[in-house]
Scaffold this motif. Sequence first.
Motif, PDB file in Angstrom:
ATOM      1  N   PHE A 148      -4.514  -3.770  10.795  1.00  0.00           N
ATOM      2  CA  PHE A 148      -3.789  -3.707  12.074  1.00  0.00           C
ATOM      3  C   PHE A 148      -3.461  -5.117  12.581  1.00  0.00           C
ATOM      4  N   LYS A 149      -4.361  -6.063  12.307  1.00  0.00           N
ATOM      5  CA  LYS A 149      -4.117  -7.450  12.712  1.00  0.00           C
ATOM      6  C   LYS A 149      -2.947  -8.034  11.911  1.00  0.00           C
ATOM      7  N   VAL A 150      -2.923  -7.735  10.614  1.00  0.00           N
ATOM      8  CA  VAL A 150      -1.835  -8.213   9.751  1.00  0.00           C
ATOM      9  C   VAL A 150      -0.506  -7.631  10.217  1.00  0.00           C
ATOM     10  N   ARG A 151      -0.517  -6.364  10.574  1.00  0.00           N
ATOM     11  CA  ARG A 151       0.713  -5.732  11.050  1.00  0.00           C
ATOM     12  C   ARG A 151       1.219  -6.387  12.327  1.00  0.00           C
ATOM     13  N   LYS A 152       0.299  -6.826  13.168  1.00  0.00           N
ATOM     14  CA  LYS A 152       0.668  -7.437  14.443  1.00  0.00           C
ATOM     15  C   LYS A 152       1.120  -8.879  14.272  1.00  0.00           C
ATOM     16  N   THR A 153       0.414  -9.645  13.442  1.00  0.00           N
ATOM     17  CA  THR A 153       0.695 -11.085  13.310  1.00  0.00           C
ATOM     18  C   THR A 153       1.649 -11.407  12.166  1.00  0.00           C
ATOM     19  N   HIS A 154       1.826 -10.462  11.225  1.00  0.00           N
ATOM     20  CA  HIS A 154       2.640 -10.660  10.028  1.00  0.00           C
ATOM     21  C   HIS A 154       2.035 -11.710   9.080  1.00  0.00           C
ATOM     22  N   GLU A 155       0.775 -12.037   9.294  1.00  0.00           N
ATOM     23  CA  GLU A 155       0.110 -13.032   8.460  1.00  0.00           C
ATOM     24  C   GLU A 155      -0.758 -12.345   7.399  1.00  0.00           C
ATOM     25  N   THR A 156      -0.596 -12.758   6.151  1.00  0.00           N
ATOM     26  CA  THR A 156      -1.351 -12.161   5.039  1.00  0.00           C
ATOM     27  C   THR A 156      -2.836 -12.503   5.145  1.00  0.00           C
ATOM     28  N   TYR A 157      -3.669 -11.513   4.846  1.00  0.00           N
ATOM     29  CA  TYR A 157      -5.119 -11.756   4.814  1.00  0.00           C
ATOM     30  C   TYR A 157      -5.618 -11.560   3.381  1.00  0.00           C
ATOM     31  N   THR A 158      -6.440 -12.511   2.903  1.00  0.00           N
ATOM     32  CA  THR A 158      -6.981 -12.442   1.543  1.00  0.00           C
ATOM     33  C   THR A 158      -8.501 -12.303   1.588  1.00  0.00           C
ATOM     34  N   PHE A 159      -9.011 -11.248   0.975  1.00  0.00           N
ATOM     35  CA  PHE A 159     -10.457 -11.036   0.898  1.00  0.00           C
ATOM     36  C   PHE A 159     -11.064 -11.940  -0.172  1.00  0.00           C
ATOM     37  N   ASP A 160     -12.377 -12.090  -0.121  1.00  0.00           N
ATOM     38  CA  ASP A 160     -13.085 -12.802  -1.177  1.00  0.00           C
ATOM     39  C   ASP A 160     -13.029 -11.979  -2.464  1.00  0.00           C
ATOM     40  N   GLU A 161     -13.384 -12.609  -3.577  1.00  0.00           N
ATOM     41  CA  GLU A 161     -13.447 -11.896  -4.856  1.00  0.00           C
ATOM     42  C   GLU A 161     -14.435 -10.743  -4.746  1.00  0.00           C
ATOM     43  N   MET A 162     -14.091  -9.615  -5.361  1.00  0.00           N
ATOM     44  CA  MET A 162     -14.973  -8.457  -5.317  1.00  0.00           C
ATOM     45  C   MET A 162     -14.722  -7.544  -6.502  1.00  0.00           C
ATOM     46  N   PRO A 163     -15.701  -6.711  -6.867  1.00  0.00           N
ATOM     47  CA  PRO A 163     -15.552  -5.804  -8.008  1.00  0.00           C
ATOM     48  C   PRO A 163     -14.538  -4.701  -7.734  1.00  0.00           C
ATOM     49  N   SER A 164     -14.138  -4.011  -8.791  1.00  0.00           N
ATOM     50  CA  SER A 164     -13.060  -3.021  -8.705  1.00  0.00           C
ATOM     51  C   SER A 164     -13.378  -1.873  -7.754  1.00  0.00           C
ATOM     52  N   ASP A 165     -14.632  -1.412  -7.703  1.00  0.00           N
ATOM     53  CA  ASP A 165     -14.951  -0.287  -6.832  1.00  0.00           C
ATOM     54  C   ASP A 165     -14.767  -0.650  -5.366  1.00  0.00           C
ATOM     55  N   GLU A 166     -15.085  -1.887  -4.998  1.00  0.00           N
ATOM     56  CA  GLU A 166     -14.915  -2.312  -3.611  1.00  0.00           C
ATOM     57  C   GLU A 166     -13.440  -2.552  -3.283  1.00  0.00           C
ATOM     58  N   ARG A 167     -12.690  -3.065  -4.259  1.00  0.00           N
ATOM     59  CA  ARG A 167     -11.245  -3.220  -4.031  1.00  0.00           C
ATOM     60  C   ARG A 167     -10.604  -1.854  -3.805  1.00  0.00           C
ATOM     61  N   ARG A 168     -11.059  -0.872  -4.561  1.00  0.00           N
ATOM     62  CA  ARG A 168     -10.516   0.484  -4.425  1.00  0.00           C
ATOM     63  C   ARG A 168     -10.766   1.026  -3.019  1.00  0.00           C
ATOM     64  N   VAL A 169     -11.925   0.743  -2.467  1.00  0.00           N
ATOM     65  CA  VAL A 169     -12.251   1.197  -1.116  1.00  0.00           C
ATOM     66  C   VAL A 169     -11.260   0.623  -0.113  1.00  0.00           C
ATOM     67  N   ILE A 170     -10.940  -0.648  -0.251  1.00  0.00           N
ATOM     68  CA  ILE A 170     -10.001  -1.297   0.682  1.00  0.00           C
ATOM     69  C   ILE A 170      -8.612  -0.699   0.542  1.00  0.00           C
ATOM     70  N   HIS A 171      -8.153  -0.535  -0.704  1.00  0.00           N
ATOM     71  CA  HIS A 171      -6.823   0.057  -0.920  1.00  0.00           C
ATOM     72  C   HIS A 171      -6.730   1.433  -0.254  1.00  0.00           C
ATOM     73  N   ASN A 172      -7.751   2.253  -0.463  1.00  0.00           N
ATOM     74  CA  ASN A 172      -7.749   3.604   0.116  1.00  0.00           C
ATOM     75  C   ASN A 172      -7.831   3.566   1.635  1.00  0.00           C
ATOM     76  N   ALA A 173      -8.565   2.602   2.172  1.00  0.00           N
ATOM     77  CA  ALA A 173      -8.772   2.525   3.625  1.00  0.00           C
ATOM     78  C   ALA A 173      -7.485   2.208   4.380  1.00  0.00           C
ATOM     79  N   VAL A 174      -6.606   1.411   3.785  1.00  0.00           N
ATOM     80  CA  VAL A 174      -5.391   0.980   4.498  1.00  0.00           C
ATOM     81  C   VAL A 174      -4.149   1.713   4.025  1.00  0.00           C
ATOM     82  N   ASN A 175      -4.317   2.640   3.107  1.00  0.00           N
ATOM     83  CA  ASN A 175      -3.161   3.299   2.498  1.00  0.00           C
ATOM     84  C   ASN A 175      -2.286   4.037   3.498  1.00  0.00           C
ATOM     85  N   ASP A 176      -2.900   4.540   4.573  1.00  0.00           N
ATOM     86  CA  ASP A 176      -2.125   5.323   5.547  1.00  0.00           C
ATOM     87  C   ASP A 176      -1.633   4.501   6.732  1.00  0.00           C
TER      88      ASP A 176
END
Length: 206
Positions: A148-176
């Motif tokens: 929601f912050k990215v949508r408001k500011t238009h600024e890209t946010y980059t997470f730290d390195e993480m394993p595939s299962d945790e990346r999947r959680v993020i993708h699913n969380a923001v998909n909608d």
Amino acid sequence: MTSYTGKTLEEALESAASELGLDVNDLLYISSESKGPLGRKRITVEVYDLSEVIEYAENYILNVIDSFGIESSVKTVIRDDIITITIDSIHNPILIGKNGKTLQALNELTNAVVSKRFHHHFRILLDVNGYKSGKYKRLEKVARSLAFKVRKTHETYTFDEMPSDERRVIHNAVNDIKGVKSVSTGEGAHRRVQLIYDPESNEKKS
């Protein structure tokens, strides 16, 4: 495992499927080629089921942990084609390690060993007394807030390195969330997720 042979892989699989009452596409198997007494090629398939995979994975995990002098127990559930094995011991913090590194290493080893044994890639996820499930919930909350912050500011946010299962959680969380897309960048262990403002996603998610 039960072995079946044939002149071709298709013939061996058909023989296995017929005897087991299964569809060929549902068979889990390891195939090998050999030659008979007259030099004719024979294909052998060793058919197994998921319970054998789980037993093998559980035994491997318990043996590894036991080598550290730690007694533990495991419980396995299958959900959405993911084999989740939960470990519990009186030394759970040791098994988790700093920032979950020890648990992640054991997870990667287990996946590699099981894949090599059964010649098939299974999605195996290890957890220690709810550590992973708790982390997933926190990641979901953080990811949505940042989206929601990215949508408001238009600024890209980059997470730290993480394993595939945790990346999947993020993708699913923001998909909608309209106006934001998530992408994975980097290679191997250095992959991370970026949340990017994308006005065109308004239509794609409507």
